[in-house]
Motif scaffolding. Structure first.
Motif, PDB file in Angstrom:
ATOM      1  N   VAL A 178       0.828  -1.211   0.000  1.00  0.00           N
ATOM      2  CA  VAL A 178       0.000   0.000   0.000  1.00  0.00           C
ATOM      3  C   VAL A 178       0.857   1.253   0.000  1.00  0.00           C
ATOM      4  N   ALA A 179       1.914   1.278   0.788  1.00  0.00           N
ATOM      5  CA  ALA A 179       2.769   2.462   0.856  1.00  0.00           C
ATOM      6  C   ALA A 179       3.409   2.757  -0.501  1.00  0.00           C
ATOM      7  N   VAL A 180       3.899   1.737  -1.172  1.00  0.00           N
ATOM      8  CA  VAL A 180       4.522   1.933  -2.491  1.00  0.00           C
ATOM      9  C   VAL A 180       3.487   2.397  -3.508  1.00  0.00           C
ATOM     10  N   ALA A 181       2.310   1.767  -3.507  1.00  0.00           N
ATOM     11  CA  ALA A 181       1.260   2.145  -4.453  1.00  0.00           C
ATOM     12  C   ALA A 181       0.799   3.582  -4.224  1.00  0.00           C
ATOM     13  N   ALA A 182       0.728   4.002  -2.966  1.00  0.00           N
ATOM     14  CA  ALA A 182       0.297   5.372  -2.655  1.00  0.00           C
ATOM     15  C   ALA A 182       1.289   6.393  -3.180  1.00  0.00           C
ATOM     16  N   VAL A 183       2.571   6.120  -3.019  1.00  0.00           N
ATOM     17  CA  VAL A 183       3.600   7.055  -3.487  1.00  0.00           C
ATOM     18  C   VAL A 183       3.580   7.157  -5.005  1.00  0.00           C
ATOM     19  N   LEU A 184       3.473   6.018  -5.675  1.00  0.00           N
ATOM     20  CA  LEU A 184       3.518   6.018  -7.135  1.00  0.00           C
ATOM     21  C   LEU A 184       2.224   6.523  -7.765  1.00  0.00           C
ATOM     22  N   GLY A 185       1.094   6.225  -7.135  1.00  0.00           N
ATOM     23  CA  GLY A 185      -0.197   6.534  -7.749  1.00  0.00           C
ATOM     24  C   GLY A 185      -0.786   7.873  -7.386  1.00  0.00           C
ATOM     25  N   GLY A 186      -0.195   8.578  -6.427  1.00  0.00           N
ATOM     26  CA  GLY A 186      -0.789   9.831  -5.983  1.00  0.00           C
ATOM     27  C   GLY A 186      -0.331  11.056  -6.735  1.00  0.00           C
ATOM     28  N   ARG A 187       0.499  10.863  -7.764  1.00  0.00           N
ATOM     29  CA  ARG A 187       1.070  12.013  -8.457  1.00  0.00           C
ATOM     30  C   ARG A 187       0.115  12.678  -9.431  1.00  0.00           C
ATOM     31  N   GLY A 188      -1.015  12.041  -9.745  1.00  0.00           N
ATOM     32  CA  GLY A 188      -1.940  12.614 -10.711  1.00  0.00           C
ATOM     33  C   GLY A 188      -3.029  13.482 -10.118  1.00  0.00           C
TER      34      GLY A 188
END
Length: 391
Positions: A178-188
């Motif tokens: 979840v932490a990795v997905a949040a960092v990568l996916g929150g840029r949009g």
């Protein structure tokens, strides 16, 4: 506001997918805890009163977190808040593993709830911003991603329960993913300027009216339906396991059924609002939820409970998003503040309900305890007029 309405459609689509991912990850984290609540309860040797005490720790943390979430979302904007808070939320899940007794579990759940509330305020504020930018109903579908995350989290919980995988391995793996997905996916996400409150701007924009009557009523509606949802989140698996004598695996699947019905209802919610407006879907949903769970409690047994939980989840699925969406249109109150205020009242119900039910169950049984959310959803139907759009 001009920044919000003049955004390019591509930016809005990107923000929509980012906020959907945020809701999904938040749901997966919360479901990971919920699906294995019976196991944690058994390992620590807790009774209903002990578990209710741990939920009380969540309640305290939730209240503190709502205040913190309101402050940081208004000060820094929902995007900046989420970029920090979601990874922290993931890490806090593994913090539950340090609990070796009731006191430790209560403290860990308090921290978990603080960060959860910050995420809730910020992601709902961002969801309303995306809905406004799109100029069409979207918030129910965005909330559907939270339910989808709960489905995934609860099914994974059922699988690891059946495979006898240790809690530390399970929780640590979920935290990292979840932490990795949040960092990568929150840029949009949309820029923080859409809902960051510039010092001094609130008074000039009429934001001094923080609690108009309609906003208070919307908050009370949110309280009622959030109390019901929180009750199902925290007590569904326990009720199935202890009152209907289902296995822990079936109990986890039962929670997944609740989350699945929530997901289906939220997918339909935006279309219902487009067809009928917000009031009629809210009334029909709350009445159906109350009757569905009420009949299941009176009937007893695992199968009626599973069916009742499904109807309950479908009925309340789009009610909370409707309250949030309506709060974002209250004149004279900035969107971020309106969402934060309604979230504050609403999520008091979300975290107060499980504690109340626990203490009722200790004295009268869990079947009687779960009659509490039935009463609250029926009460919410009476105040649905506040959802009607105003000129």
């Amino acid at each position: 506001m001009s920044t919000l309405t003049s955004g390019k459609s591509a930016d809005v689509r990107s923000a929509l997918w980012s906020v959907r991912l945020t809701f999904l990850l938040s749901g997966a984290l919360f479901a990971t805890w919920v699906a294995r609540t019976p196991t944690i309860k058994e390992q620590l040797g807790l009774d209903e009163a002990g578990l209710a005490t741990a939920f009380a720790g969540m309640n305290v943390g939730a209240v503190l977190g709502l205040q913190l979430g309101k402050f940081v979302t208004l000060r820094f904007g929902s995007r900046a808040t989420l970029r920090v808070a979601v990874p922290l939320f993931a890490v806090s899940l593994s913090g539950l593993l340090v609990a070796g007794n009731l006191a430790g579990l209560t403290a860990a759940l308090c921290t978990f709830a603080v960060i959860n509330s910050v995420v809730d305020v910020a992601m709902n504020a961002h969801g309303v911003a995306v809905e406004k930018a799109s100029e069409r109903p979207l918030l129910s579908g965005i909330h559907a991603c939270f339910s989808l995350g709960m489905i995934g989290g609860s099914l994974v919980g059922a699988a690891v329960e059946r495979a006898h995988i240790a809690l530390p391995t399970h929780f640590a793996a979920v935290s990292v993913v979840v932490a990795v997905a949040a960092v990568l996916g929150g840029r949009g996400m949309l820029p923080s300027s859409i809902d960051r409150m510039v010092p001094g701007a609130e008074v000039s924009s009429g934001g001094a009216r923080r609690w108009p009557a309609r906003l208070i009523v919307l908050g009370l509606l949110a309280f009622c339906v959030a109390l019901a949802e929180g009750a199902a989140n925290d007590w569904t698996a326990v009720y199935l396991h202890e009152e209907t004598h289902a296995s822990t695996t079936v109990a986890a699947v039962g929670f997944a059924l609740f989350a699945g019905s929530m997901f289906a209802g939220r997918l339909l919610g935006d279309r219902l609002v487009t067809w009928f407006g917000p009031v009629r879907p809210f009334v029909l949903g709350t009445v159906a939820a109350g009757l569905g769970l009420g009949v299941a409690l009176l009937t007893g047994g695992t199968l009626p409970a599973l069916l009742g939980v499904a109807v309950f989840g479908f009925g309340i699925s789009f009610t909370l998003p409707l309250a949030f969406a309506a709060s974002g249109t209250v004149p004279g109150v900035p969107t971020a503040r309106a969402i934060a205020n309604v979230s504050f009242i609403g999520y008091l119900g979300f975290f107060t309900g499980p504690v109340l039910i626990g203490f009722v169950a200790q004295n009268h049984g869990l079947t009687v305890g779960l009659a509490v959310p039935v009463l609250f959803v029926l009460l919410a139907a009476a105040g649905s007029g506040a959802l009607r759009p105003r000129p």
